[in-house]
Design an enzyme around this catalytic site. Structure first.
Site, PDB file in Angstrom:
ATOM      1  N   LYS A 127       0.885   4.399   6.614  1.00 21.08           N
ATOM      2  CA  LYS A 127      -0.646   4.993   6.191  1.00 21.08           C
ATOM      3  C   LYS A 127       0.058   6.689   6.035  1.00 21.08           C
ATOM      4  O   LYS A 127       1.135   6.575   7.322  1.00 21.08           O
ATOM      5  CB  LYS A 127      -1.775   5.012   5.455  1.00 21.08           C
ATOM      6  CG  LYS A 127      -2.344   3.899   5.692  1.00 21.08           C
ATOM      7  CD  LYS A 127      -2.207   3.400   4.577  1.00 21.08           C
ATOM      8  CE  LYS A 127      -3.254   2.016   3.915  1.00 21.08           C
ATOM      9  NZ  LYS A 127      -2.595   0.864   4.831  1.00 21.08           N
TER      10      LYS A 127
ATOM     11  N   SER B 207       0.851  -1.555   0.394  1.00 21.93           N
ATOM     12  CA  SER B 207       0.099  -0.060   0.089  1.00 21.93           C
ATOM     13  C   SER B 207       1.018   1.117   0.041  1.00 21.93           C
ATOM     14  O   SER B 207       0.559   2.067  -0.872  1.00 21.93           O
ATOM     15  CB  SER B 207      -0.961   0.339   0.985  1.00 21.93           C
ATOM     16  OG  SER B 207      -0.149   0.456   2.821  1.00 21.93           O
TER      17      SER B 207
END
Length: 210
Positions: free
Chosen positions: A164, A127
């Site tokens: 993230k 990701s």
């Protein structure tokens, strides 16, 4: 040989310098120290910084208003000869540094990162691949509950831990991936649980340790 004991005022300034580095990524200026502590002049902050340097807690770098570097205690380093704990899969609802999550210790000094790394987290998935954080890499993490917009964070959303890029916008928190095929995680902290577990301070490539 252990470092000399600090006075209460010196400890207050040392703690402020460390906190400022952790939260902003840079040391404070003498003016900022004076304002925080309540000194009338930056010269007073300078004298206390010199005392911290003499006692081995900081190094003062010439030519810059933010020239302060935190020094690592040799005894503390020696006590951590095993290196940084390597955290694997984190079970739902458990502390990230619970003993059952520590797969091993990786022989690296946390002081080589700025701010210091407290543990390594094994990356699962791609990701964050656009910024070079790949599946299987070891992410060096500084343990803190404070993070600024734009920083890469380790966050716990409900019972899941994720890596993230953080963005706070209005009442919402956006956790952005660095992968065009994925969508951001949008969290409303008024109705969902979210906690910042740390900020990323470096990456060790997977083929460097396997």
């Amino acid at each position: 040989m252990s470092r000399k004991h600090l006075t209460a005022r010196q400890q207050e300034i040392f703690d402020f310098v460390k906190h400022h580095i952790e939260t902003t990524g840079m040391p404070p200026t003498r003016v900022e120290i004076a304002r925080e502590i309540g000194f009338k002049s930056p010269n007073a902050a300078e004298e206390h910084l010199k005392a911290l340097a003499r006692k081995g807690y900081i190094e003062m770098l010439s030519g810059t208003s933010r020239g302060i570097r935190i020094l690592v205690d040799n005894e503390e380093t020696a006590a951590n000869d095993d290196g940084l704990p390597l955290i694997g899969k984190v079970a739902a609802g458990t502390p990230i540094m619970a003993i059952e999550h520590v797969e091993s210790h990786y022989p690296v000094n946390g002081a080589m990162f700025n701010p210091n790394a407290d543990y390594l987290l094994k990356v699962n998935g791609n990701s964050m691949e656009k910024i070079g954080i790949l599946d299987g890499d070891l992410l060096a993490v500084h343990k803190t509950n404070f993070a600024r917009n734009g920083q890469v964070v380790v966050a716990r959303v409900d019972d899941e831990v994720t890596v993230k890029r953080l963005e706070k916008k209005g009442d919402l928190i956006y956790l952005h991936p660095e992968n065009d095929e994925l969508q951001p995680i949008i969290v409303d902290p008024r109705i969902e649980y979210i906690e910042i577990e740390g900020i990323a301070v470096g990456v060790i490539r997977n083929n460097a340790w396997m």
